[in-house]
Scaffold this active site. Structure first.
Site, PDB file in Angstrom:
ATOM      1  N   GLU A 185      18.546  -4.510  67.227  1.00  0.00           N
ATOM      2  CA  GLU A 185      19.202  -3.193  67.140  1.00  0.00           C
ATOM      3  C   GLU A 185      20.295  -3.003  68.188  1.00  0.00           C
ATOM      4  O   GLU A 185      20.350  -1.963  68.847  1.00  0.00           O
ATOM      5  CB  GLU A 185      18.149  -2.082  67.206  1.00  0.00           C
ATOM      6  CG  GLU A 185      17.126  -2.210  66.081  1.00  0.00           C
ATOM      7  CD  GLU A 185      15.959  -1.217  66.175  1.00  0.00           C
ATOM      8  OE1 GLU A 185      15.997  -0.319  67.027  1.00  0.00           O
ATOM      9  OE2 GLU A 185      15.014  -1.360  65.390  1.00  0.00           O
ATOM     10  N   ASN A 226      18.826  -8.936  64.670  1.00  0.00           N
ATOM     11  CA  ASN A 226      17.973  -8.180  63.746  1.00  0.00           C
ATOM     12  C   ASN A 226      18.289  -6.683  63.835  1.00  0.00           C
ATOM     13  O   ASN A 226      18.474  -6.147  64.931  1.00  0.00           O
ATOM     14  CB  ASN A 226      16.514  -8.423  64.187  1.00  0.00           C
ATOM     15  CG  ASN A 226      15.474  -7.910  63.240  1.00  0.00           C
ATOM     16  OD1 ASN A 226      15.495  -8.248  62.048  1.00  0.00           O
ATOM     17  ND2 ASN A 226      14.542  -7.097  63.739  1.00  0.00           N
ATOM     18  N   HIS A 262      13.794  -0.978  56.527  1.00  0.00           N
ATOM     19  CA  HIS A 262      13.047   0.295  56.549  1.00  0.00           C
ATOM     20  C   HIS A 262      13.762   1.270  55.608  1.00  0.00           C
ATOM     21  O   HIS A 262      14.737   1.915  55.985  1.00  0.00           O
ATOM     22  CB  HIS A 262      12.996   0.865  57.971  1.00  0.00           C
ATOM     23  CG  HIS A 262      12.176   0.029  58.907  1.00  0.00           C
ATOM     24  ND1 HIS A 262      10.820  -0.137  58.762  1.00  0.00           N
ATOM     25  CD2 HIS A 262      12.530  -0.715  59.985  1.00  0.00           C
ATOM     26  CE1 HIS A 262      10.365  -0.926  59.719  1.00  0.00           C
ATOM     27  NE2 HIS A 262      11.376  -1.295  60.473  1.00  0.00           N
ATOM     28  N   GLU A 291      11.143  -6.429  58.347  1.00  0.00           N
ATOM     29  CA  GLU A 291      10.256  -5.279  58.629  1.00  0.00           C
ATOM     30  C   GLU A 291      10.204  -4.334  57.432  1.00  0.00           C
ATOM     31  O   GLU A 291      10.332  -3.116  57.579  1.00  0.00           O
ATOM     32  CB  GLU A 291      10.771  -4.483  59.847  1.00  0.00           C
ATOM     33  CG  GLU A 291      10.964  -5.308  61.105  1.00  0.00           C
ATOM     34  CD  GLU A 291      11.398  -4.475  62.313  1.00  0.00           C
ATOM     35  OE1 GLU A 291      11.316  -3.236  62.271  1.00  0.00           O
ATOM     36  OE2 GLU A 291      11.815  -5.092  63.308  1.00  0.00           O
ATOM     37  N   ASP A 293       9.501  -1.756  54.735  1.00  0.00           N
ATOM     38  CA  ASP A 293       8.616  -0.706  54.221  1.00  0.00           C
ATOM     39  C   ASP A 293       9.489   0.342  53.555  1.00  0.00           C
ATOM     40  O   ASP A 293      10.687   0.426  53.817  1.00  0.00           O
ATOM     41  CB  ASP A 293       7.663  -0.110  55.276  1.00  0.00           C
ATOM     42  CG  ASP A 293       8.333   0.426  56.523  1.00  0.00           C
ATOM     43  OD1 ASP A 293       9.556   0.670  56.512  1.00  0.00           O
ATOM     44  OD2 ASP A 293       7.618   0.621  57.520  1.00  0.00           O
TER      45      ASP A 293
END
Ligand code: 9MR
Length: 374
Positions: A185, A226, A262, A291, A293
Site C-alpha cells: 500500500e 501489493n 477487497h 487478499e 473478499d
C-alpha cells in the site's frame, strides 16, 4: 436436480471462462452458461468434480495456488477452521503475525513464535507460505512510530532500522516463503506515493531499497508490490504500472504485482481485471490476487450473494486466464472471522463460507470455475 451441459476439454473450458468474463454476467451455476456447441445435456462432469472435491484439489491441475489468510487464534481454537485451512487451501498467508508490531513489539526483541507455528503448519500440510508484509504504514510498533514522532529516531537511523528489519524477518524465513509482499500500500487513493514516515523520512528511493534488501535476504522468494483498488483499470493501477516500469528500468529485483481484491457488491466490479493483469505481466512480472473478499451491506440476501459470487468469479477468472497469475488468496474464508465488520460498520458477509461454514454462492462459483479450468 443438477442438469447441465458437459464441457469437455481445456479449450472449451477456457471459452466458457472468457464468455463469462466478457459478458460480466453474474457468475452463475454452470447450468446457465450459454450453450456450448456440441454439448450434451446430462449431469456435468465439471459439476460432479466441483461437488466432490475441495478447492485445493480442484486448483491442483490449474497450476495456480489457492490460498487463505490465517487467523492464528482461530487456527488454535477452532477445529473446523483448522481442518478447512488444511483441506481447502494449498497456500497460506499470516493475516497478522508476520507484521512488524507482532514480530518486534519491543525494540530488539524478536518474537517469531506465532509465525513459525504457521510455517510449521504449512509444512505439515504440504502448503506454501506467502509472506505479508515487510513494510506497511499500519501495524508498526509504537517504539518505532513514537521514536520517529519525537525525533529520537532520525532519518539515518530509520533507514538502518528498516534495513535491519528486512534482514531479520526475510532472513529468518529464508527459503520458506514463496512470495513476499515486500512493500504494501505505498500508493494512496489519489494515485500518489502514500504520505508515510517512509516517504517523509527516506524519500521515494525506499521502495527500490526494500526490494534490493529483500532479495539479498531471501534470494529465492518472489518479491511483490501489493495494494488494494488496483484490480481493474484506474488511476491507482496506472500509477503502479508506471512505478513498476521505473523499478524494472532501474533493474530492481521486483517479481510480482499483488492485487488485494477487497471488493464490495455495492460498488460494482471492474470487468477489466484480466486486461490489468496482462499489462503487468507484459512488464515481466508474475501476478497474484492476495487478499480477496467481497463485502456487502448487511444483511445478506440472494441478489447480494449472487453479486458477491460474481465479484469472486471476475478476479478468479482473470487469474486463471492470465499466463503468470500464480496465486489466488482469500482474506479469510468464513464470515465467522473477518476484519470487515470491525472496520466497515454495517457491512460484512464477505467470505466464501458463512459463519457456520456453510457454502455460499461465491464458494460454488470458485469451486466450479476451478473445476472448469483444471
Ligand atoms: O485482516 C487484518 C486485520 O486483522 C488487522 O486488524 C488489520 C490491521 O490494519 O489488517 C488486516 O489486514 C489488512 C492487510 O494486512 C493489508 N490489506 C488490508 C487488510 C484489511 O485491512
Amino acid at each position: 436436480m443438477k442438469v447441465t451441459r458437459v464441457v469437455a476439454g481445456a479449450a472449451v473450458a477456457a471459452a466458457v471462462l472468457v464468455s463469462l468474463n466478457a459478458t460480466g454476467a453474474p457468475a452463475a451455476p454452470v447450468a446457465s452458461v450459454p450453450a456450448v456447441p456440441g454439448a450434451i445435456l446430462q449431469e456435468s462432469a465439471t459439476q460432479v468434480a466441483a461437488d466432490s472435491k475441495t478447492l485445493r484439489e480442484l486448483a491442483k491441475r490449474t497450476g495456480m495456488k489457492i490460498g487463505t489468510a490465517v487467523d492464528m487464534s482461530a487456527l488454535a481454537n477452532d477445529a473446523t477452521y483448522n481442518d478447512k485451512v488444511a483441506t481447502e487451501f494449498n497456500s497460506v498467508t499470516a493475516e497478522n503475525v508476520m507484521k512488524w508490531s507482532e514480530i518486534e513489539p519491543t525494540r530488539g526483541v524478536l518474537n517469531f513464535a506465532p509465525a513459525d507455528q504457521l510455517v510449521a503448519y504449512a509444512k505439515a500440510n504440504g502448503q506454501s507460505v506467502r509472506g505479508h508484509t515487510l513494510l506497511w504504514h499500519n501495524q508498526l510498533p509504537t517504539w518505532l512510530t513514537d521514536g520517529v514522532a519525537s525525533g529520537d529516531i532520525d532519518a539515518t537511523e530509520l533507514r538502518q532500522i528498516l534495513k535491519q528489519h528486512v534482514f531479520d524477518v526475510a532472513g529468518h524465513f529464508r527459503g520458506k516463503i514463496y512470495q513476499w509482499d515486500v512493500v504494501n500500500e505505498v500508493i494512496d487513493d489519489n494515485a500518489q506515493l502514500r504520505d508515510t514516515i517512509w516517504l517523509q523520512k527516506l524519500g521515494p528511493g525506499y521502495i527500490a531499497d526494500m526490494f534490493r534488501w529483500a532479495h539479498q535476504a531471501d534470494p529465492k522468494a518472489k518479491l511483490y508490490i501489493n495494494d488494494y483498488n488496483v484490480e481493474g483499470l484506474n488511476a491507482k493501477a496506472d500509477a503502479y504500472y508506471a512505478l513498476v516500469q521505473q523499478l524494472k528500468a532501474d533493474r530492481v529485483p521486483i517479481h510480482g504485482f499483488g492485487m488485494q481484491g477487497h471488493l464490495g457488491v455495492q460498488f460494482g466490479f471492474d470487468g477489466r481485471a484480466l486486461q490489468n493483469v496482462q499489462r503487468f505481466e507484459a512488464l515481466g512480472l508474475e501476478t497474484s490476487f492476495t487478499e480477496v473478499d467481497v463485502r456487502m451491506v448487511m444483511p445478506p440476501d440472494n441478489p447480494k450473494l449472487q453479486a458477491q459470487a460474481n465479484g469472486y468469479g471476475i478476479l478468479l477468472r482473470a487469474c486463471l486466464l492470465a499466463k503468470r497469475c500464480t496465486s489466488f488468496t482469500v482474506w479469510g474464508f468464513t464470515d465467522k472471522y473477518s476484519w470487515v465488520p470491525g472496520v466497515f460498520t454495517g457491512q460484512g458477509a464477505a467470505n466464501l463460507l458463512d459463519e457456520n461454514y456453510g457454502q455460499k454462492p461465491a464458494y460454488q462459483t470458485v469451486s466450479q470455475t476451478l473445476a472448469l479450468a483444471g
